[in-house]
Design an enzyme around this catalytic site. Sequence first.
Site, PDB file in Angstrom:
ATOM      1  N   ASP A   1       0.820  -1.202   0.000  1.00 40.48           N
ATOM      2  CA  ASP A   1       0.000   0.000   0.000  1.00 40.48           C
ATOM      3  C   ASP A   1       0.859   1.260   0.000  1.00 40.48           C
ATOM      4  O   ASP A   1       1.841   1.355   0.741  1.00 40.48           O
ATOM      5  CB  ASP A   1      -0.869  -0.035   1.272  1.00 40.48           C
ATOM      6  CG  ASP A   1      -1.841   1.119   1.351  1.00 40.48           C
ATOM      7  OD1 ASP A   1      -2.650   1.258   0.431  1.00 40.48           O
ATOM      8  OD2 ASP A   1      -1.777   1.884   2.334  1.00 40.48           O
TER       9      ASP A   1
ATOM     10  N   GLU B   1       1.297  -0.437  -5.122  1.00 40.64           N
ATOM     11  CA  GLU B   1       0.338   0.636  -5.318  1.00 40.64           C
ATOM     12  C   GLU B   1       1.121   1.943  -5.341  1.00 40.64           C
ATOM     13  O   GLU B   1       1.470   2.495  -4.303  1.00 40.64           O
ATOM     14  CB  GLU B   1      -0.705   0.718  -4.205  1.00 40.64           C
ATOM     15  CG  GLU B   1      -1.782   1.734  -4.567  1.00 40.64           C
ATOM     16  CD  GLU B   1      -2.384   2.537  -3.402  1.00 40.64           C
ATOM     17  OE1 GLU B   1      -3.439   3.144  -3.615  1.00 40.64           O
ATOM     18  OE2 GLU B   1      -1.805   2.573  -2.311  1.00 40.64           O
TER      19      GLU B   1
HETATM   20  C1  GLC Z   1      -4.373   3.230  -0.333  1.00 44.58           C
HETATM   21  C2  GLC Z   1      -5.659   2.435  -0.228  1.00 44.58           C
HETATM   22  C3  GLC Z   1      -6.751   3.323   0.301  1.00 44.58           C
HETATM   23  C4  GLC Z   1      -6.332   3.891   1.638  1.00 44.58           C
HETATM   24  C5  GLC Z   1      -4.971   4.605   1.523  1.00 44.58           C
HETATM   25  C6  GLC Z   1      -4.417   4.960   2.867  1.00 44.58           C
HETATM   26  O1  GLC Z   1      -4.461   4.230  -1.289  1.00 44.58           O
HETATM   27  O2  GLC Z   1      -5.995   1.884  -1.466  1.00 44.58           O
HETATM   28  O3  GLC Z   1      -7.967   2.621   0.414  1.00 44.58           O
HETATM   29  O4  GLC Z   1      -7.301   4.778   2.104  1.00 44.58           O
HETATM   30  O5  GLC Z   1      -4.020   3.760   0.919  1.00 44.58           O
HETATM   31  O6  GLC Z   1      -4.052   3.794   3.552  1.00 44.58           O
END
Ligand code: GLC
Length: 557
Positions: free
Chosen positions: A201, A243
Amino acid sequence: MSDPSWFKDAVFYELHVKAFHDGNGDGIGDFRGLLEKLDYIQWLGVDCLWLLPFFPSPLRDDGYDVANYRAISPEYGSLEEFRHFLDAAHQRGIRVIVDLVLNHTSDQHPWFQQARSSPESATRDYYVWSQTDKRYEKARIIFIDTEKSNWTWDPAANAYYWHRFFSHQPDLNYDNPEVQREMLDIMSFWLDEGLDGFRCDAVPYLFEREGTICENLPETHAYLKEIRKRLDQTYGDRILLAEANQWPADVRPYFGNGDEFHMAFHFPLMPRLFMGVRSEDWHPIVDMFTHTPSIPENCQWCLFLRNHDELTLEMCAGEERDYMYYAYARDPQMRRNIGIARRLAPLLDNDRRKIELLNSLVFTLPGSPIIYYGDEIGMGDNVHLGDRNGVRTPMQWNADRNGGFSKADPLKLYLPPISDSVYGFHVTNVDSQRQSPHSLLHTMKQMIARRKTQPAFGRGTLTFLHPKNDKVLAYIRRYRGNELLLVHNLAGSAQPVELDLSAFQGQVPIELLGGSRFPRISKGLYSLSLAPYGFYWFSLEQPQHDDPSYGIEGSVV
Ligand code: GLC
Ligand code: CA
């Protein structure tokens, strides 16, 4: 050990345990419930599940606010039940990855609770503190709907702490070797449990440096390479999926020299797919690939249409962003942060043809596709629920109470299921679509199955043809002597197209989805007509003796 490049041919499926199926009737999905639905996931043809965070959490960011990294939230079941689920998935040949939330913890995490209590506490340095809120001023604010600053004053700590997301999610301090070690150990903990890897993440934000935007820093890449090293040393065929919501040139370094991430989401492509179909023009899509650098041989893009977050427009500026809001979110209720919080089917006006067309693109462009749970049946959303909850409602299994998601009193469900007359569970559900051979669900299953017969989809090179008709997107995928021709009509009207296929003269296009043999490719342009939003997946094959060189007669099997 299996083929370590399995992820290149895999079809992924994203789900929240909470939202999928409730096994104990308390209104919240759990591992027991998920286990009962593994046959469905296998039937659909999914190779790898991505589970959203299932750790103990105050759920102020749906689990991305982790309070304990080494446990399962009791609502979702016990560690035993998790293991049971994971074994059952593996027995069916389904792999499972989960979120590794590296950048921040919940403010309820004992590390933070201890840290704020005293400057001398053992975990004080796990977080980023400051006496002023004027540091790192070049860093943007990501959750602009809710946050005014990346610093929040903590009266208990008598200091500001740094957070790139919600103020209840303090960022970890990666300059602290202890933090680096903790996260490596947490990773090993879950790999030892048998998980097949992680969706990591928010990776661009691990380190902060004055004078920079505090994203994609060299220090961040160096640490991520450490993670990869640990993974490779002990756990051969597991994967890391990044991500990093960034422009492709900035995502490229996350693949390193094949020694950082195995996979990364292609964020900027996603809105361009929606733009392409709305404007009936292939340019936005093709342009995005001209901005997409090549990646190492042992790496792969992950292509998606929707996920649990808003349809992010962070990688669309100016006119493009305005256009997307105009085209897909005229109602301000649909907007979240810089993006649109809607599911696939409602975004596309529930037009089956458009839904199939866009899915066909993510199934055939370079990368591995990921499906967001419920989008395979065209589930709807509820823009009136707060935050991004409107796209996180219970999976719709049948027309029974709560859509078959749970036996609980409907008022006890973690969120109300979609129940309107178009997308509601009475009409849109797995059972009814399984019974109807021409449902979206069956089409999705068929596309997944066909994709698996052709390694060129996951591994092949990409060459765009540039037909004069800019409503028709056509490209060639090539892998080890296999050649595929993909043709998509982005328009809502029938279209003719003439393709320069001179490099394939003499070959015969076989349409993979229907099995039809098309006229042999001869000199000159190759003509095709496409139905509104129609598409073809051709395999270009050597002719057999009785193939006519041109004409329609005799071409149909
Ligand atoms: C990422 C996740 C999202 C979350 C963010 C903070 O972007 O996909 O859902 O709110 O991280 O953890
Ligand atoms: Ca439950």
